[in-house]
Design an enzyme around this catalytic site. Structure first.
Site, PDB file in Angstrom:
ATOM      1  N   GLU A 125       0.861  -1.196   0.000  1.00 21.24           N
ATOM      2  CA  GLU A 125       0.000   0.000   0.000  1.00 21.24           C
ATOM      3  C   GLU A 125       0.888   1.233   0.000  1.00 21.24           C
ATOM      4  OE1 GLU A 125      -2.602  -0.117   3.401  1.00 21.24           O
ATOM      5  OE2 GLU A 125      -4.212  -1.051   2.266  1.00 21.24           O
ATOM      6  N   HIS A 244      -9.914  11.333   4.562  1.00 21.36           N
ATOM      7  CA  HIS A 244      -9.781  10.656   3.275  1.00 21.36           C
ATOM      8  C   HIS A 244     -10.115  11.693   2.202  1.00 21.36           C
ATOM      9  CE1 HIS A 244     -10.202   7.870  -0.012  1.00 21.36           C
ATOM     10  NE2 HIS A 244      -9.727   6.918   0.756  1.00 21.36           N
ATOM     11  N   ARG A 290      -1.879  11.752   1.172  1.00 23.24           N
ATOM     12  CA  ARG A 290      -3.309  11.893   1.449  1.00 23.24           C
ATOM     13  C   ARG A 290      -3.697  13.282   1.970  1.00 23.24           C
ATOM     14  NH1 ARG A 290      -6.147   6.936   4.834  1.00 23.24           N
ATOM     15  NH2 ARG A 290      -6.504   5.717   2.971  1.00 23.24           N
ATOM     16  N   HIS A 349     -11.774  10.167   8.467  1.00 20.69           N
ATOM     17  CA  HIS A 349     -11.575   8.735   8.242  1.00 20.69           C
ATOM     18  C   HIS A 349     -11.022   8.035   9.482  1.00 20.69           C
ATOM     19  CE1 HIS A 349     -11.282   5.315   5.662  1.00 20.69           C
ATOM     20  NE2 HIS A 349      -9.978   5.234   5.731  1.00 20.69           N
ATOM     21  N   ARG A 384      -1.472   8.522  10.501  1.00 19.57           N
ATOM     22  CA  ARG A 384      -1.440   7.060  10.536  1.00 19.57           C
ATOM     23  C   ARG A 384      -0.910   6.488   9.223  1.00 19.57           C
ATOM     24  NH1 ARG A 384      -6.188   3.133   8.964  1.00 19.57           N
ATOM     25  NH2 ARG A 384      -6.552   4.877   7.576  1.00 19.57           N
TER      26      ARG A 384
HETATM   27  C1  LIG Z   1     -14.185   2.662   5.487  1.00 12.60           C
HETATM   28  C2  LIG Z   1     -12.994   2.353   6.365  1.00 12.60           C
HETATM   29  C3  LIG Z   1     -11.940   1.589   5.882  1.00 12.60           C
HETATM   30  C4  LIG Z   1     -10.833   1.304   6.690  1.00 12.60           C
HETATM   31  N1  LIG Z   1      -9.827   0.498   6.213  1.00 12.60           N
HETATM   32  C5  LIG Z   1      -8.811   0.130   7.046  1.00 12.60           C
HETATM   33  C6  LIG Z   1      -7.814  -0.818   6.631  1.00 12.60           C
HETATM   34  O1  LIG Z   1      -7.873  -1.346   5.523  1.00 12.60           O
HETATM   35  N2  LIG Z   1      -6.816  -1.123   7.502  1.00 12.60           N
HETATM   36  C7  LIG Z   1      -6.730  -0.586   8.756  1.00 12.60           C
HETATM   37  O2  LIG Z   1      -5.794  -0.909   9.504  1.00 12.60           O
HETATM   38  N3  LIG Z   1      -7.672   0.300   9.175  1.00 12.60           N
HETATM   39  C8  LIG Z   1      -8.712   0.643   8.380  1.00 12.60           C
HETATM   40  N4  LIG Z   1      -9.661   1.517   8.820  1.00 12.60           N
HETATM   41  C9  LIG Z   1      -9.602   1.947  10.227  1.00 12.60           C
HETATM   42  C10 LIG Z   1     -10.017   0.786  11.129  1.00 12.60           C
HETATM   43  O3  LIG Z   1     -11.110   0.110  10.532  1.00 12.60           O
HETATM   44  C11 LIG Z   1     -10.410   1.239  12.522  1.00 12.60           C
HETATM   45  O4  LIG Z   1      -9.447   2.087  13.055  1.00 12.60           O
HETATM   46  C12 LIG Z   1     -10.565   0.034  13.461  1.00 12.60           C
HETATM   47  O5  LIG Z   1     -11.438  -0.900  12.875  1.00 12.60           O
HETATM   48  C13 LIG Z   1     -11.068   0.451  14.812  1.00 12.60           C
HETATM   49  O6  LIG Z   1     -11.426  -0.707  15.544  1.00 12.60           O
HETATM   50  P1  LIG Z   1     -12.103  -0.509  16.962  1.00 12.60           P
HETATM   51  O7  LIG Z   1     -12.412  -1.869  17.470  1.00 12.60           O
HETATM   52  O8  LIG Z   1     -11.295   0.403  17.778  1.00 12.60           O
HETATM   53  O9  LIG Z   1     -13.461   0.300  16.629  1.00 12.60           O
HETATM   54  P2  LIG Z   1     -14.736  -0.140  15.813  1.00 12.60           P
HETATM   55  O10 LIG Z   1     -14.479  -1.272  14.915  1.00 12.60           O
HETATM   56  O11 LIG Z   1     -15.319   1.088  15.210  1.00 12.60           O
HETATM   57  O12 LIG Z   1     -15.725  -0.675  16.946  1.00 12.60           O
HETATM   58  C14 LIG Z   1     -16.251   0.198  17.928  1.00 12.60           C
HETATM   59  C15 LIG Z   1     -17.354  -0.508  18.665  1.00 12.60           C
HETATM   60  O13 LIG Z   1     -17.806   0.309  19.745  1.00 12.60           O
HETATM   61  C16 LIG Z   1     -19.228   0.410  19.695  1.00 12.60           C
HETATM   62  N5  LIG Z   1     -19.603   1.639  20.388  1.00 12.60           N
HETATM   63  C17 LIG Z   1     -19.315   2.932  20.092  1.00 12.60           C
HETATM   64  N6  LIG Z   1     -19.807   3.745  21.039  1.00 12.60           N
HETATM   65  C18 LIG Z   1     -20.418   2.948  21.964  1.00 12.60           C
HETATM   66  C19 LIG Z   1     -21.114   3.201  23.167  1.00 12.60           C
HETATM   67  N7  LIG Z   1     -21.287   4.435  23.643  1.00 12.60           N
HETATM   68  N8  LIG Z   1     -21.627   2.150  23.843  1.00 12.60           N
HETATM   69  C20 LIG Z   1     -21.468   0.883  23.383  1.00 12.60           C
HETATM   70  N9  LIG Z   1     -20.793   0.588  22.250  1.00 12.60           N
HETATM   71  C21 LIG Z   1     -20.286   1.611  21.560  1.00 12.60           C
HETATM   72  C22 LIG Z   1     -19.547   0.336  18.218  1.00 12.60           C
HETATM   73  O14 LIG Z   1     -20.894   0.037  17.971  1.00 12.60           O
HETATM   74  C23 LIG Z   1     -18.599  -0.784  17.818  1.00 12.60           C
HETATM   75  O15 LIG Z   1     -19.125  -2.038  18.202  1.00 12.60           O
HETATM   76  C24 LIG Z   1     -10.773   1.814   8.016  1.00 12.60           C
HETATM   77  C25 LIG Z   1     -11.821   2.595   8.498  1.00 12.60           C
HETATM   78  C26 LIG Z   1     -12.940   2.863   7.697  1.00 12.60           C
HETATM   79  C27 LIG Z   1     -14.060   3.676   8.261  1.00 12.60           C
END
Ligand SMILES: Cc1cc2nc3c(=O)[nH]c(=O)nc-3n(C[C@H](O)[C@H](O)[C@H](O)COP(=O)(O)OP(=O)(O)OC[C@H]3O[C@@H](n4cnc5c(N)ncnc54)[C@H](O)[C@@H]3O)c2cc1C
Length: 530
Positions: A125, A244, A290, A349, A384
């Site tokens: 990437e 993004h 970016r 993003h 990042r």
């Molecule tokens: C479109 C897109 C593409 C991406 N592509 C990549 C990639 O290819 N590679 C990469 O490394 N990163 C990528 N990222 C970034 C990456 O996906 C995120 O940083 C990562 O998934 C975050 O994981 P997390 O578990 O911290 O949060 P999340 O996966 O967002 O999970 C958060 C959880 O908390 C819950 N939640 C939120 N607030 C509350 C609350 N008050 N009470 C209870 N539950 C709550 C949500 O419902 C969810 O279940 C991408 C992001 C996006 C948006």
């Protein structure tokens, strides 16, 4: 934090053996699995697999696993992306543990792409010097990882998943976080439920929905960041937000992405007059970093000239089969990308900043750990490196599990607490005019291009909105917004994801991370209010 936590546990912990994880994305589910067979309750605002950025990740996970790759090379790329303020020690630790966490994911059944000899297929990437992204069926990594983890979680009896529970508050006793209060029915219930806990792990994701245009799901609204800050946790680097450059501007919320691969294939950015503006701004034009492209697009949109991704020549008739997701989004909005330029706009993003944690995911508040996008471990610095965020989520979620297991002696005493909380009238935050205004103002003043004057007016507006809407869930968002806006106001330079039009240069004396509490942010806001 003391190692023998039992000697100082708060009263409410007597008889409680539960570890509460807020959030069912990659960080939350991975931590729950790593804690097994300890009793764990995962509270998720939406059904797991939904409402989480993790399920939407398209690229994959970065890990130095190819024969030519090394920890040092991955580290060098991470340091370069982070623009001078990456915590090198923590980044090295994350990168070193990456391959083992990929093997864990394989053991949970994630079907990463492999070659004919069964070796993991690694792709490259932007800004990575080696092929090191593990992925699934091209762009399906997030979905496939989440499906595998959800199946594993459902088969683990020690994990209880409470879906549709929106956590609104951390319960703080003295210096301790001793539980959470949540509202069931996707936050629509009139009653709240208390979940006392021996340990709380915040895994609530990012802040995209504090802004008008974002690629994040609606649940990513900075609630966890706000709640941790309100509980007194130290926050780090909140001003660093990654945009993004090419979200499709068709009024959808969240905004669909026009993948960077389109520009890689030769698509160009033009304004409404057909002028290719990126050639004026950077020698690499559309393939500039970016943040540079995001600023170019933002400037055209703000000046009223509009910004469009013209794929008609570079992709043309092959659009449908090569980029089916983007094609479908465009066609739904009545735009045929084969013959018409796609309207684009920068979108929030990823949040580099968040709740400050150490190498074991501990926050500065006892009883509270945090993992994933809600945190600031220091590995991203001011920007990042693509695909390092999923890596960060799994590495630190696993470290948290080890840390908690080491600190909390196993106990057989166990009961699920489920107390009816206070009565509150039905809240639908989505309809609140204050939320809509907050998102508009954040995009306008704490967005791709910021200025001291603009941030001052934003900080005053946030204070007014806070007075107008005192609902707890809005106040969590307000806390997160305040931290981002005041840190951006204080940092009088430009670096990584933070660009100030009134201080466009990177300043050596600012080559350090930001550490601030909510009280610090409020002091700055009060000074501005006069
Ligand atoms: C479109 C897109 C593409 C991406 N592509 C990549 C990639 O290819 N590679 C990469 O490394 N990163 C990528 N990222 C970034 C990456 O996906 C995120 O940083 C990562 O998934 C975050 O994981 P997390 O578990 O911290 O949060 P999340 O996966 O967002 O999970 C958060 C959880 O908390 C819950 N939640 C939120 N607030 C509350 C609350 N008050 N009470 C209870 N539950 C709550 C949500 O419902 C969810 O279940 C991408 C992001 C996006 C948006």
């Amino acid at each position: 934090m003391p190692t023998n936590i039992e000697s100082i546990r708060p009263q409410s912990w007597q008889g409680i053996d539960d570890i509460v994880i807020v959030g069912g994305g990659l960080a939350g589910l991975f931590c729950a699995l790593k804690l097994a067979p300890r009793p764990v309750t995962v509270l998720a605002a939406a059904p797991i697999g939904h409402g989480a950025s993790s399920a939407w990740a398209q690229g994959g996970i970065a890990a130095a696993m190819s024969p030519g790759d090394t920890v040092e090379k991955h580290l060098a790329d991470t340091l370069a992306a982070g623009a001078g303020i990456v915590d090198e020690k923590i980044a090295r630790l994350m990168i070193s543990e990456g391959p083992d966490r990929i093997r864990d994911l394989l053991s949970y059944g994630v079907p990463f792409d492999r070659d004919l000899e069964g070796q993991l297929l690694l792709s490259r990437e932007a800004a990575h010097s080696e092929r090191r992204i593990v992925r699934v069926k091209g762009d399906q990594a997030g979905k496939a990882i989440m499906e595998a983890l959800i199946a594993a979680v459902r088969n683990t009896p020690s994990i209880r998943v409470m879906e549709g529970y929106v956590v609104e508050e951390l319960v703080v006793e003295g210096r301790f976080v001793s539980g959470v209060i949540a509202r069931p029915d996707a936050g629509k219930s009139k009653t709240r439920v208390a979940f006392p806990a021996r340990a709380v792990v915040m895994c609530s994701g990012g802040i995209g929905h504090l802004y008008q245009v974002t690629t994040n799901p609606a649940e990513a609204r900075g609630a966890g960041l706000g709640m941790a800050a309100k509980a007194g946790a130290m926050i780090a680097d909140p001003e660093f937000v990654q945009f993004h450059p090419t979200a499709i501007d068709i009024g959808r919320d969240p905004a669909p992405l026009a993948t960077e691969a389109l520009r890689g294939d030769g698509a160009i950015l033009v304004n409404a007059a057909g002028h290719r503006f990126m050639t004026d701004l950077h020698p690499d034009a559309e393939l500039a970093p970016r943040d540079v492209v995001a600023r170019g697009v933002f400037a055209e949109v703000k000046a009223g000239r509009g910004a469009f991704l013209d794929c008609t020549k570079a992709v043309g008739a092959h659009f449908r089969e090569r980029f089916p997701t983007v094609y479908a989004s465009c066609m739904e909005a009545g735009i045929d990308p084969v013959t018409q330029p796609i309207p684009v706009v920068p979108a929030v993003h990823y949040h580099m900043g968040g709740v400050l944690v150490d190498a074991d995911g501990k926050t500065t508040v006892d009883g509270l750990w945090a993992a994933g996008e809600v945190t600031s471990t220091g590995v991203h610095g001011a920007n990042r490196l693509a695909s390092n965020s999923l890596l960060e989520a799994v590495v630190f979620a696993a470290r948290i599990a080890e840390n908690i297991k080491g600190m909390l002696p196993e106990s057989t005493l166990y009961e699920w607490p489920k107390n009816a909380g206070e009565n509150d009238e039905l809240v639908t935050l989505e309809d609140s005019p204050q939320l809509a205004e907050l998102r508009r103002r954040m995009s306008a003043e704490a967005g791709v291009i910021r200025s001291g004057e603009g941030l001052k007016t934003l900080i005053r507006d946030i204070a007014r909105l806070e007075r107008e809407n005192t609902r707890i869930r809005f106040s969590n968002m307000v806390a997160a917004a305040k931290l981002i806006a005041t840190a951006a106001y204080r940092r009088e330079e430009s670096r990584g994801g933070h660009f100030r039009s009134d201080c466009p240069d990177t300043v050596e004396s600012w080559r350090h991370r930001t550490y601030m509490t909510l009280k610090d942010a409020e002091r700055t806001a009060a000074e501005i209010a006069g």
